[in-house]
Scaffold this motif. Structure first.
Motif, PDB file in Angstrom:
ATOM      1  N   VAL A   1       0.834  -1.199   0.000  1.00  0.00           N
ATOM      2  CA  VAL A   1       0.000   0.000   0.000  1.00  0.00           C
ATOM      3  C   VAL A   1       0.871   1.251   0.000  1.00  0.00           C
ATOM      4  O   VAL A   1       0.599   2.205  -0.726  1.00  0.00           O
ATOM      5  CB  VAL A   1      -0.968  -0.014   1.200  1.00  0.00           C
TER       6      VAL A   1
ATOM      7  N   TYR B   1      -8.355   1.996  -3.376  1.00  0.00           N
ATOM      8  CA  TYR B   1      -7.965   0.781  -2.687  1.00  0.00           C
ATOM      9  C   TYR B   1      -8.792   0.627  -1.421  1.00  0.00           C
ATOM     10  O   TYR B   1      -8.961   1.586  -0.671  1.00  0.00           O
ATOM     11  CB  TYR B   1      -6.468   0.820  -2.346  1.00  0.00           C
TER      12      TYR B   1
ATOM     13  N   PHE C   1      -7.686   5.582  -0.343  1.00  0.00           N
ATOM     14  CA  PHE C   1      -7.776   4.345   0.432  1.00  0.00           C
ATOM     15  C   PHE C   1      -8.988   4.372   1.351  1.00  0.00           C
ATOM     16  O   PHE C   1      -9.193   5.323   2.087  1.00  0.00           O
ATOM     17  CB  PHE C   1      -6.495   4.144   1.254  1.00  0.00           C
TER      18      PHE C   1
ATOM     19  N   ARG D   1      -3.981   9.470   1.539  1.00  0.00           N
ATOM     20  CA  ARG D   1      -5.039   8.661   2.184  1.00  0.00           C
ATOM     21  C   ARG D   1      -6.360   8.690   1.444  1.00  0.00           C
ATOM     22  O   ARG D   1      -7.164   7.781   1.599  1.00  0.00           O
ATOM     23  CB  ARG D   1      -5.291   9.178   3.597  1.00  0.00           C
TER      24      ARG D   1
END
Length: 181
Positions: free
Chosen positions: A44, A56, A79, A76
């Motif tokens: 990641v 993701y 995600f 961030r």
């Protein structure tokens, strides 16, 4: 001639390096990366700064690990952190994962271990096999669950390779061990 169902026969055409596997992710796709142990976290971190529109979805069973990792991650916004109370290996989770993948419109399911959804999986599957020590050398891991549950572990590895669209191995040695099984 009938098509072979033996998973080893299909392995060579599925094998990809990690870099090749990442290049197969198309812009805008949603990718699930299972488990929150060290290897997926490093994957990641490598994906975070790459340009693209991918999203993701990360599954964590421990909220403390999830919160700590989220705080340390750059970019961030691409995600999504999800909580899986029982962990991905639990039978209840295994029955829920296909619906969860469908709900989040996951295009690619990456399992950083041999565990892929046991039932219908609406996403392409990529599985990482680290090593087969409990199968090849059970004397080195006498207390490991994989050693104690040898027949189940062997079947799960074979099944993961059989149903996965792509396989990532972490070393040439692991690749040879997998082909020998």
């Amino acid at each position: 001639m009938a098509e072979s169902k033996y998973w080893v026969d299909a392995y060579p055409e599925k094998k990809r390096s990690a870099a090749d596997a990442i290049r197969m992710i198309e812009s805008g796709q949603r990718v699930f990366i299972g488990s929150a142990c060290g290897e997926p976290q490093e994957l990641v971190r490598a994906l975070a700064p790459l340009a693209g529109q991918e999203e993701y979805v990360l599954l964590f069973s421990d909220l403390r690990v999830s919160d700590s990792f989220r705080e340390s991650l750059e970019c961030r916004d691409r995600f999504l952190f999800e909580h899986c109370r029982r962990g991905p290996f639990h039978p209840v989770s295994q029955t829920a994962i296909p619906a969860w993948l469908k709900r989040f419109r996951i295009d690619v399911f990456h399992s950083p271990n041999f565990m892929t959804p046991l039932f219908f999986c609406p996403a392409a599957r990529v599985t990482t096999i680290h090593d087969l020590i409990p199968l090849k050398h059970p004397e080195y891991t006498p207390r490991a669950r994989k050693t104690r549950w040898f027949p189940v572990f062997r079947r799960m590895i074979g099944r993961a390779v059989r149903v996965s669209d792509r396989i990532i191995v972490v070393s040439e040695h692991s690749r040879r061990d997998l082909l020998e099984l």
